[in-house]
Design an enzyme around this catalytic site. Structure first.
Site, PDB file in Angstrom:
ATOM      1  N   ASP A   7      35.339 -38.966  12.201  1.00  0.00           N
ATOM      2  CA  ASP A   7      35.926 -39.793  11.707  1.00  0.00           C
ATOM      3  C   ASP A   7      35.182 -41.118  11.568  1.00  0.00           C
ATOM      4  O   ASP A   7      34.948 -41.685  12.725  1.00  0.00           O
ATOM      5  CB  ASP A   7      37.205 -40.297  11.899  1.00  0.00           C
ATOM      6  CG  ASP A   7      37.542 -41.440  11.260  1.00  0.00           C
ATOM      7  OD1 ASP A   7      37.616 -41.755  10.296  1.00  0.00           O
ATOM      8  OD2 ASP A   7      38.601 -42.119  12.234  1.00  0.00           O
TER       9      ASP A   7
ATOM     10  N   ASN B  27      34.374 -47.844   9.158  1.00  0.00           N
ATOM     11  CA  ASN B  27      33.616 -49.236   8.882  1.00  0.00           C
ATOM     12  C   ASN B  27      33.263 -49.760  10.103  1.00  0.00           C
ATOM     13  O   ASN B  27      32.030 -50.304  10.088  1.00  0.00           O
ATOM     14  CB  ASN B  27      34.364 -50.148   8.011  1.00  0.00           C
ATOM     15  CG  ASN B  27      34.409 -49.726   6.750  1.00  0.00           C
ATOM     16  OD1 ASN B  27      33.465 -49.791   5.919  1.00  0.00           O
ATOM     17  ND2 ASN B  27      35.724 -49.502   6.145  1.00  0.00           N
TER      18      ASN B  27
ATOM     19  N   ASP C  84      39.557 -41.517   4.313  1.00  0.00           N
ATOM     20  CA  ASP C  84      40.602 -41.822   5.466  1.00  0.00           C
ATOM     21  C   ASP C  84      42.017 -41.694   4.988  1.00  0.00           C
ATOM     22  O   ASP C  84      42.816 -41.131   5.813  1.00  0.00           O
ATOM     23  CB  ASP C  84      40.185 -43.010   6.381  1.00  0.00           C
ATOM     24  CG  ASP C  84      40.224 -44.336   5.214  1.00  0.00           C
ATOM     25  OD1 ASP C  84      40.125 -44.019   3.975  1.00  0.00           O
ATOM     26  OD2 ASP C  84      40.378 -45.384   5.697  1.00  0.00           O
ATOM     27  N   ARG C  85      42.044 -42.280   3.895  1.00  0.00           N
ATOM     28  CA  ARG C  85      43.713 -42.067   3.285  1.00  0.00           C
ATOM     29  C   ARG C  85      43.912 -40.664   3.098  1.00  0.00           C
ATOM     30  O   ARG C  85      44.924 -40.492   2.940  1.00  0.00           O
ATOM     31  CB  ARG C  85      43.657 -43.314   2.084  1.00  0.00           C
ATOM     32  CG  ARG C  85      43.232 -44.509   2.270  1.00  0.00           C
ATOM     33  CD  ARG C  85      43.517 -45.639   1.167  1.00  0.00           C
ATOM     34  NE  ARG C  85      44.856 -45.910   1.049  1.00  0.00           N
ATOM     35  CZ  ARG C  85      45.264 -46.845   0.152  1.00  0.00           C
ATOM     36  NH1 ARG C  85      44.350 -47.028  -0.958  1.00  0.00           N
ATOM     37  NH2 ARG C  85      46.583 -47.081   0.177  1.00  0.00           N
TER      38      ARG C  85
END
Length: 245
Positions: free
Chosen positions: A10, A13, A98-99
């Site tokens: 993952d 940012n 990510d969503r």
């Protein structure tokens, strides 16, 4: 027989992380200093994965995907990924990886339920999956560090402060005023958005995940489930659909 290891990368940012699954069980979270060939090689050598999935919202190193694909069956999460839900938004190709992972976790672990997944990171994302396993979108707002930084960078004299979970309700100096405003402001925002969803959908699940989710869970008035590893669980579910023949 040894259980297969799956590595779920993952890249957000502000942080690069890896979630390690042994069989179906989450076993470890690793923070990566960078995505250099040496750093990734050390992880691959240590765990000898049978499957790898990558969620990245940054411009990661050129050659990273090739390195991962040579180590094990590999999938990069994108709008082309095979999903366990449908994406009912106007431009599905713009939905962040990510969503997608968060929606996958909602569809996998809370099937047949209306679920709002609230992820705390550089930004707060509100991600709604309805009872028919449709991702409908949600909201995005500034995260904790971004709020502190914005008040410092867009004013002449306000300092840059860090979160302190022992902050007072009524700040007694500049530092505690900023902490109270940002942290309680975020908690009130989350409670307020949950309230709006409840008014529209009635009974539904609210899941809080990501950095500092355990702390914010204690500040909320709303009933929520806190699961720090919810995104990793979604990545693992998608790895089963996309990495395993």
């Amino acid at each position: 027989m040894d259980k297969m290891v799956t590595i779920c990368f993952d890249f957000g940012n502000s942080k690069r992380k890896a979630g390690i699954f042994t069989g179906d069980a989450f076993s470890e979270e690793i923070y990566l200093p960078d995505d250099s060939e040496e750093c990734i090689s050390s992880i691959l050598k240590r765990y000898s994965p049978g499957a790898i999935i990558l969620s990245s919202v940054i411009n990661h190193r050129e050659g990273l995907e090739e390195q991962l694909s040579q180590a094990a069956p590999f999938h990069k999460l994108s709008n082309l990924t095979r999903l366990n839900f449908t994406v009912s938004v106007s431009k599905p190709e713009t939905v962040g990886a990510d969503r997608l992972a968060l929606a996958a976790a909602a569809a996998k672990f809370l099937p047949g339920k209306n679920t709002l997944v609230i992820a705390l990171g550089s930004c707060i994302t509100y991600n709604f999956v309805n009872q028919y396993a449709q991702f409908l979108g949600g909201s995005i707002s500034p995260g904790l560090s971004m709020r502190f930084r914005a008040m410092h960078e867009y004013t002449a004299k306000l300092p840059l402060v860090q979160e302190d979970w022992n902050f007072p309700l009524i700040g007694y100096d500049t530092r505690t005023n900023l902490q109270s405003g940002v942290i309680l402001g975020m908690a009130s925002e989350i409670d307020g958005i949950i309230h709006h969803y409840r008014e529209r959908f009635g009974n539904f699940n609210a899941v809080l995940t990501g950095g500092n989710s355990a702390y914010f869970a204690t500040l909320l008035k709303s009933r929520i489930f806190a699961d720090h590893n919810f995104l990793f669980k979604g990545l693992y579910a998608l790895s089963q659909l996309n990495c395993i023949p």
